[in-house]
Design a protein around this motif. Structure first.
Motif, PDB file in Angstrom:
ATOM      1  N   LYS A 163     -92.158 -17.934  26.305  1.00 39.12           N
ATOM      2  CA  LYS A 163     -92.469 -17.524  27.664  1.00 39.12           C
ATOM      3  C   LYS A 163     -92.892 -16.051  27.717  1.00 39.12           C
ATOM      4  CE  LYS A 163     -91.849 -21.436  29.730  1.00 39.12           C
ATOM      5  NZ  LYS A 163     -92.992 -22.156  30.358  1.00 39.12           N
ATOM      6  N   GLY A 164     -92.317 -15.232  26.823  1.00 33.75           N
ATOM      7  CA  GLY A 164     -92.811 -13.858  26.702  1.00 33.75           C
ATOM      8  C   GLY A 164     -94.253 -13.833  26.238  1.00 33.75           C
ATOM      9  N   ALA A 165     -94.583 -14.708  25.307  1.00 38.61           N
ATOM     10  CA  ALA A 165     -95.961 -14.793  24.827  1.00 38.61           C
ATOM     11  C   ALA A 165     -96.901 -15.274  25.926  1.00 38.61           C
ATOM     12  CB  ALA A 165     -96.033 -15.725  23.617  1.00 38.61           C
ATOM     13  N   VAL A 166     -96.417 -16.158  26.803  1.00 40.05           N
ATOM     14  CA  VAL A 166     -97.240 -16.620  27.918  1.00 40.05           C
ATOM     15  C   VAL A 166     -97.582 -15.464  28.853  1.00 40.05           C
ATOM     16  CG1 VAL A 166     -97.179 -18.029  30.031  1.00 40.05           C
ATOM     17  CG2 VAL A 166     -96.508 -19.031  27.838  1.00 40.05           C
ATOM     18  N   VAL A 167     -96.639 -14.564  29.085  1.00 40.61           N
ATOM     19  CA  VAL A 167     -96.919 -13.383  29.907  1.00 40.61           C
ATOM     20  C   VAL A 167     -98.025 -12.546  29.275  1.00 40.61           C
ATOM     21  CG1 VAL A 167     -95.973 -11.192  30.745  1.00 40.61           C
ATOM     22  CG2 VAL A 167     -94.637 -13.302  30.962  1.00 40.61           C
ATOM     23  N   SER A 168     -97.939 -12.331  27.964  1.00 38.30           N
ATOM     24  CA  SER A 168     -98.964 -11.560  27.263  1.00 38.30           C
ATOM     25  C   SER A 168    -100.301 -12.293  27.262  1.00 38.30           C
ATOM     26  CB  SER A 168     -98.500 -11.294  25.825  1.00 38.30           C
ATOM     27  OG  SER A 168     -99.433 -10.492  25.137  1.00 38.30           O
ATOM     28  N   MET A 169    -100.269 -13.606  27.042  1.00 36.73           N
ATOM     29  CA  MET A 169    -101.491 -14.398  27.073  1.00 36.73           C
ATOM     30  C   MET A 169    -102.165 -14.318  28.435  1.00 36.73           C
ATOM     31  SD  MET A 169    -102.029 -18.515  26.620  1.00 36.73           S
ATOM     32  CE  MET A 169    -100.982 -18.620  25.169  1.00 36.73           C
ATOM     33  N   THR A 170    -101.360 -14.318  29.478  1.00 36.02           N
ATOM     34  CA  THR A 170    -101.898 -14.235  30.839  1.00 36.02           C
ATOM     35  C   THR A 170    -102.715 -12.961  31.011  1.00 36.02           C
ATOM     36  OG1 THR A 170    -100.085 -15.539  31.766  1.00 36.02           O
ATOM     37  CG2 THR A 170    -101.243 -14.059  33.272  1.00 36.02           C
ATOM     38  N   ARG A 171    -102.193 -11.846  30.516  1.00 40.45           N
ATOM     39  CA  ARG A 171    -102.941 -10.589  30.627  1.00 40.45           C
ATOM     40  C   ARG A 171    -104.243 -10.642  29.828  1.00 40.45           C
ATOM     41  NH1 ARG A 171     -97.707  -8.100  29.201  1.00 40.45           N
ATOM     42  NH2 ARG A 171     -96.605  -7.566  31.122  1.00 40.45           N
ATOM     43  N   ASP A 172    -104.175 -11.205  28.642  1.00 47.54           N
ATOM     44  CA  ASP A 172    -105.366 -11.257  27.793  1.00 47.54           C
ATOM     45  C   ASP A 172    -106.452 -12.141  28.410  1.00 47.54           C
ATOM     46  OD1 ASP A 172    -107.007 -12.544  25.388  1.00 47.54           O
ATOM     47  OD2 ASP A 172    -106.226 -10.616  24.720  1.00 47.54           O
ATOM     48  N   LEU A 173    -106.068 -13.339  28.869  1.00 45.01           N
ATOM     49  CA  LEU A 173    -107.046 -14.226  29.493  1.00 45.01           C
ATOM     50  C   LEU A 173    -107.612 -13.606  30.762  1.00 45.01           C
ATOM     51  CD1 LEU A 173    -105.278 -17.705  29.119  1.00 45.01           C
ATOM     52  CD2 LEU A 173    -107.043 -16.712  27.647  1.00 45.01           C
ATOM     53  N   ALA A 174    -106.762 -12.900  31.514  1.00 43.05           N
ATOM     54  CA  ALA A 174    -107.217 -12.276  32.755  1.00 43.05           C
ATOM     55  C   ALA A 174    -108.306 -11.247  32.497  1.00 43.05           C
ATOM     56  CB  ALA A 174    -106.039 -11.628  33.476  1.00 43.05           C
ATOM     57  N   THR A 175    -108.085 -10.397  31.501  1.00 42.45           N
ATOM     58  CA  THR A 175    -109.084  -9.364  31.220  1.00 42.45           C
ATOM     59  C   THR A 175    -110.322  -9.945  30.541  1.00 42.45           C
ATOM     60  OG1 THR A 175    -107.881  -8.823  29.183  1.00 42.45           O
ATOM     61  CG2 THR A 175    -107.410  -7.485  31.120  1.00 42.45           C
ATOM     62  N   SER A 176    -110.151 -11.001  29.779  1.00 42.34           N
ATOM     63  CA  SER A 176    -111.296 -11.630  29.105  1.00 42.34           C
ATOM     64  C   SER A 176    -112.193 -12.377  30.089  1.00 42.34           C
ATOM     65  CB  SER A 176    -110.805 -12.603  28.028  1.00 42.34           C
ATOM     66  OG  SER A 176    -110.124 -11.920  26.995  1.00 42.34           O
ATOM     67  N   TRP A 177    -111.577 -13.019  31.067  1.00 43.10           N
ATOM     68  CA  TRP A 177    -112.338 -13.915  31.944  1.00 43.10           C
ATOM     69  C   TRP A 177    -112.600 -13.354  33.328  1.00 43.10           C
ATOM     70  CZ3 TRP A 177    -109.230 -18.943  30.467  1.00 43.10           C
ATOM     71  CH2 TRP A 177    -109.611 -19.333  29.169  1.00 43.10           C
ATOM     72  N   ALA A 178    -112.179 -12.121  33.584  1.00 45.37           N
ATOM     73  CA  ALA A 178    -112.463 -11.526  34.894  1.00 45.37           C
ATOM     74  C   ALA A 178    -113.963 -11.484  35.163  1.00 45.37           C
ATOM     75  CB  ALA A 178    -111.876 -10.115  34.967  1.00 45.37           C
ATOM     76  N   GLN A 179    -114.747 -11.279  34.123  1.00 46.53           N
ATOM     77  CA  GLN A 179    -116.205 -11.204  34.280  1.00 46.53           C
ATOM     78  C   GLN A 179    -116.805 -12.508  34.795  1.00 46.53           C
ATOM     79  OE1 GLN A 179    -118.336 -11.061  30.407  1.00 46.53           O
ATOM     80  NE2 GLN A 179    -116.328 -11.485  29.458  1.00 46.53           N
ATOM     81  N   TYR A 180    -116.053 -13.604  34.662  1.00 47.85           N
ATOM     82  CA  TYR A 180    -116.538 -14.911  35.124  1.00 47.85           C
ATOM     83  C   TYR A 180    -115.933 -15.315  36.468  1.00 47.85           C
ATOM     84  CZ  TYR A 180    -117.801 -15.115  30.191  1.00 47.85           C
ATOM     85  OH  TYR A 180    -118.319 -14.833  28.943  1.00 47.85           O
ATOM     86  N   GLY A 181    -115.185 -14.407  37.077  1.00 48.60           N
ATOM     87  CA  GLY A 181    -114.565 -14.716  38.357  1.00 48.60           C
ATOM     88  C   GLY A 181    -113.354 -15.619  38.249  1.00 48.60           C
ATOM     89  N   ILE A 182    -112.740 -15.652  37.067  1.00 42.25           N
ATOM     90  CA  ILE A 182    -111.545 -16.468  36.851  1.00 42.25           C
ATOM     91  C   ILE A 182    -110.321 -15.569  36.914  1.00 42.25           C
ATOM     92  CG2 ILE A 182    -110.336 -17.993  35.248  1.00 42.25           C
ATOM     93  CD1 ILE A 182    -113.097 -18.654  34.023  1.00 42.25           C
ATOM     94  N   ASN A 183    -109.451 -15.843  37.854  1.00 43.21           N
ATOM     95  CA  ASN A 183    -108.209 -15.096  37.984  1.00 43.21           C
ATOM     96  C   ASN A 183    -107.112 -15.808  37.205  1.00 43.21           C
ATOM     97  OD1 ASN A 183    -109.916 -14.060  40.012  1.00 43.21           O
ATOM     98  ND2 ASN A 183    -108.168 -13.392  41.215  1.00 43.21           N
TER      99      ASN A 183
END
Length: 258
Positions: free
Chosen positions: A169-189
């Motif tokens: 679950k700690g890794a999920v928190v970190s993954m959330t940040r990574d996916l957020a910054t990677s996919w912000a350019q596509y309008g994905i929150n």
């Protein structure tokens, strides 16, 4: 636009993994109430069938499927069905999870691996598969990963020793940040919810045995109710949260505020 309209999900489609019981059921019901069409999936399809029938009986739209989130082909089948039935995926709630309790020095490696396989690998496979479709379609979307307050602090040795669960679950928190910054350019929150103690099948045995000790660790001195999670799920899935990404929202009665 009326402020309350920001929370409406009419015309959108949501996939909810682990949607047949517990927190997944609560959130699936909430998204349907807000107007979303819902695809429910879990390894035990029968539980999802029950939620599907309830949603459809209230005038909503839902389908149910069997899915092993750690299997890419199984995940792909769910996403394909969502597109075939409802035209696309706008919202993903990554809720499927597993746990195993034992002191760290005694944790069986096969059980640790099982928890990692579902909670971490499964969350990524589902997010990756849905994310690719959202990127291709070009209209953005919302991904909500279900973490836990266990991701934000150490375990509670008197009643909770779940190193695999806490770690994933700690890794999920970190993954959330990574996916957020990677996919912000596509309008994905991409955001996460870190629930505290809600009575569910997974937590029921612990609550029954250690209720007094658990309540002492919660400033509000009570467990969460379904309604206290439903609103957060709708918020993060809706336009009301369109300027939020990469965040983890704790819904824990104040447990992480100590």
């Amino acid at each position: 636009m009326n402020t309350l309209d920001l929370f409406r999900l009419d015309g959108r489609t949501a996939i909810v993994t682990g949607g047949g019981r517990g927190l997944g059921r609560y959130m699936a019901e909430a998204l349907a109430d807000a107007g979303a069409k819902v695809v429910l999936c879990s390894r035990k399809k029968e539980a999802c069938d029950e939620v599907k029938d309830e949603i459809n009986g209230r005038g909503g739209q839902a389908i149910s499927m069997s899915c092993d989130v750690s299997d890419p082909e199984s995940v792909q089948a769910v996403v394909d069905a969502a597109e075939s039935e409802f035209g696309g995926v706008d919202i993903l709630v990554n809720n499927s999870g597993a746990t195993w309790g034992a002191p760290p020095e005694e944790m069986p490696l096969d059980r640790f691996d099982q928890v990692v396989n579902v909670n971490l690998r499964g969350t990524f496979i589902m997010a990756q598969t849905v994310g690719k479709r959202m990127i291709r379609r070009g209209s953005g979307g919302s991904i909500i990963n279900i973490a836990s307050v266990a991701a934000l602090s150490g375990g509670r040795p008197p009643y909770m020793q779940t190193v695999g669960y806490n770690s994933t679950k700690g890794a999920v928190v970190s993954m959330t940040r990574d996916l957020a910054t990677s996919w912000a350019q596509y309008g994905i929150n991409v955001n996460a919810i870190a629930p505290g103690w809600f009575p569910t099948k997974m937590s029921g045995a612990l609550i029954e045995r250690f209720e007094d000790e658990m309540l002492r660790d919660i400033p509000l001195h009570r467990f969460g109710s379904p309604e206290e999670l439903k609103g957060v799920a709708v918020f993060l899935a809706s336009d009301a949260a369109s300027y939020m990404t990469g965040q983890t929202v704790s819904v824990d009665g104040g447990a992480t505020a100590w």
